[in-house]
Design a protein around this motif. Structure first.
Motif, short mmCIF file in Angstrom:
data_model
loop_
_atom_site.label_atom_id
_atom_site.label_comp_id
_atom_site.label_asym_id
_atom_site.label_seq_id
_atom_site.Cartn_x
_atom_site.Cartn_y
_atom_site.Cartn_z
N LEU A 85 -9.30 -6.76 -1.77
CA LEU A 85 -8.74 -7.73 -0.83
C LEU A 85 -9.81 -8.73 -0.41
O LEU A 85 -10.96 -8.34 -0.14
CB LEU A 85 -8.22 -7.02 0.43
CG LEU A 85 -6.85 -6.36 0.42
CD1 LEU A 85 -6.76 -5.27 -0.64
CD2 LEU A 85 -6.56 -5.76 1.79
N ILE B 183 -9.54 0.99 -1.90
CA ILE B 183 -9.44 -0.37 -1.37
C ILE B 183 -10.85 -0.93 -1.20
O ILE B 183 -11.70 -0.30 -0.56
CB ILE B 183 -8.73 -0.40 -0.01
CG1 ILE B 183 -7.37 0.29 -0.09
CG2 ILE B 183 -8.56 -1.84 0.48
CD1 ILE B 183 -6.73 0.52 1.27
N SER C 112 0.84 -1.21 0.00
CA SER C 112 0.00 0.00 0.00
C SER C 112 0.87 1.25 0.00
O SER C 112 0.51 2.26 -0.63
CB SER C 112 -0.93 -0.01 1.21
OG SER C 112 -0.20 -0.04 2.43
#
Length: 224
Positions: free
Chosen positions: A115, A80, A69
């Motif tokens: 993610l 994100i 990141s």
């Protein structure tokens, strides 16, 4: 058609038995119960908000290459998205909507990553199935999700339901613990401060990609 409209239409067909597979009403009631209990628990109130500092992370993409990141933030703001896995149709529709919005994000100098706790094999399936052009990162044990305040443990009755449906999260995630992230979307500025945060314990509700554009424009000093 908005992302939420697509999700609502899918949910209506799913619960009305209009999909190729028929879901018993008892399964739907159990899913509703679990969502209602997660909402009532107040878990979402513990998630990071705009103004908080985002935890740094370094995770692998499906090819085993590390993505940091901090490195992405050197280039510009970072979007994100936390999602449950390729087995979740609502997540796949969200990923597709984010892919459609990717040119707008990139125009504003932003990077996008998604993610999930799933293994690299399943992340590759996410990329292939949804024709994605942005990194999908594996978050083992939902540790980064936990740092953002999103990780929760499934109640025993929901674990039993997932097992009966052959939805084997330990196999999907390579983790014996039955945990998931609440779906969450964040925009992080180059200074590491969260500019936009949206977390919903109801997995059928997702923000629109366009909702992040004002924060990205502020970060890029671009007028609306």
């Amino acid at each position: 058609m908005t992302l939420q409209s697509k999700l609502d239409a899918f949910k209506a067909d799913f619960e009305a038995g209009k999909l190729p597979f028929n879901v018993p009403p008892s399964v739907i009631r159990t899913m509703h119960r679990a969502t209602a209990e997660l909402i009532a628990s107040g878990a979402a109130a513990g998630a990071l908000r705009a103004g908080d500092r985002a935890p740094a992370f370094r995770l692998n993409d499906p090819e085993g290459q590390p993505v940091s990141s901090a490195t992405l933030l050197q280039r510009g703001p970072l979007v994100i998205s936390f999602y449950r896995g390729v087995w979740c149709p609502y997540c796949n529709m969200e990923l597709q909507a984010l892919q459609e919005a990717l040119p707008q994000f990139e125009h504003l100098g932003a990077s996008l990553v998604a993610l999930s706790p799933q293994t690299a094999v399943n992340s590759r399936k996410s990329v292939r199935q949804n024709a994605l052009g942005f990194p999908i990162l594996s978050d083992p044990h939902n540790d980064v999700a936990a740092a953002f305040g999103l990780r929760f443990a499934l109640p025993d009755y929901l674990v039993n339901l997932y097992k009966s449906l052959k939805n084997d999260l330990p196999a999907f995630n390579g983790d014996p613990r039955w945990t998931l992230p609440m779906p969450g979307r964040f925009v992080v500025g180059q200074d590491g401060v969260i500019l936009y945060a949206e977390v919903n314990p109801d997995y059928t509700r997702r923000p629109e990609p366009d909702d992040m554009l004002p924060a990205l424009r502020r970060a890029a000093s671009v007028p609306a």
